[in-house]
Motif scaffolding. Structure first.
Motif, PDB file in Angstrom:
ATOM      1  N   GLN A 276      10.172  26.526  -8.017  1.00  0.00           N
ATOM      2  CA  GLN A 276      11.091  25.522  -8.531  1.00  0.00           C
ATOM      3  C   GLN A 276      11.503  25.915  -9.944  1.00  0.00           C
ATOM      4  O   GLN A 276      10.685  26.384 -10.738  1.00  0.00           O
TER       5      GLN A 276
ATOM      6  N   VAL B 242      16.012  18.946  -4.772  1.00  0.00           N
ATOM      7  CA  VAL B 242      14.691  19.503  -4.456  1.00  0.00           C
ATOM      8  C   VAL B 242      13.990  18.639  -3.416  1.00  0.00           C
ATOM      9  O   VAL B 242      14.212  17.434  -3.334  1.00  0.00           O
TER      10      VAL B 242
ATOM     11  N   GLN C 126      15.474  24.401  -6.228  1.00  0.00           N
ATOM     12  CA  GLN C 126      14.439  25.106  -5.469  1.00  0.00           C
ATOM     13  C   GLN C 126      15.062  25.857  -4.288  1.00  0.00           C
ATOM     14  O   GLN C 126      14.823  25.532  -3.128  1.00  0.00           O
TER      15      GLN C 126
END
Length: 250
Positions: free
Chosen positions: A189, A228, A158
């Motif tokens: 993402q 992430v 991300q």
């Protein structure tokens, strides 16, 4: 108020200084280029005189395990000592999403050590954990290249624009200390190999991207969610496609 930005002439630091200045603050860009070196302590006392906030977005010139640890531990100790002497009331540091999830990575281990020093310093603080910058995508692809193929782990990814990171850091610097952390990531993402497959195509780069579960990210194999942010993260506004479109030379 006076806010000193350590690493203030670099990619993120220069943007943070610009944003703080726009908001009417006395933002001081502190780096070896301006005579301030947190690693040696040179210029810190003078730079921090009258400062209410210090923002540390400096980075190690080497990613070698021992050298990066030495950089973050020594510079942070010097900085915190100078802040205590100057009566600084808020220390803001930029770190990386996933540090605690990949401690075998030398860079991440050094950032963990940096954060622990900050947390134990007694100075009110805020930590901003950011995902990988769009600006570093080519370097990541080059690091992952083996025999002309880009080997990328098929895990979540991300990335975020440096402008959005700077906005987050500047916003935190202007607020009350969190005595904790926030996470920031890009608006979209991806699966990491798919991102790089699209990115290389956009760059006109002929290298093949190979989804490789054993692929290393700067020396360590990332897990599905290592890179992430978690729920509640602040998301940037700029997508990778829009970021590329702003400057086709990228």
């Amino acid at each position: 108020m006076k806010i000193v930005v350590i690493g203030g002439t670099g990619l993120i630091g220069s943007k943070v200084v610009a944003r703080l200045t726009q908001e009417g603050h006395e933002a001081v860009a502190a780096s070896p280029r301006t005579g301030v070196n947190a690693l040696t302590g040179e210029g810190l006392e003078q730079a921090l005189t009258g400062a209410r906030v210090v923002v540390d977005v400096s980075n190690s010139p080497s990613f070698e395990r021992a050298e990066v640890m030495e950089f973050f531990e020594t510079s942070t100790r010097n900085l915190l000592a100078a802040e205590a002497a100057a009566g600084v009331g808020h220390h803001v540091a930029l770190s990386v999403v996933g540090t605690e999830r990949m401690p075998d990575n030398g860079y991440f281990a050094a950032k963990i050590a940096q954060e622990r020093l900050i947390e134990k310093s007694g100075i009110p603080y805020s930590l901003v954990h950011a995902t990988q910058f769009f600006e570093f995508a080519r370097a990541i692809a080059d690091e992952a290249t083996v025999d002309g193929e880009v080997h990328i782990a098929p895990v979540r990814f991300q990335p975020i624009a440096a402008d959005d990171v700077a906005d987050a850091v500047a916003g935190v610097a202007m607020g009350a200390p969190l005595n904790g952390r926030i996470e920031v990531g890009g608006p979209d993402q991806y699966r990491m190999d798919e991102f790089f497959r699209e990115a290389l195509a956009a760059w006109g780069d002929p290298r093949e991207v190979v989804a490789d579960e054993g692929a290393r990210y700067f020396g360590s194999v990332p897990g599905e969610r290592t890179l992430v942010p978690g729920d509640g993260a602040r998301l940037g506004q700029v997508s990778y496609r829009d970021w590329l479109a702003r400057d086709p030379a990228r």
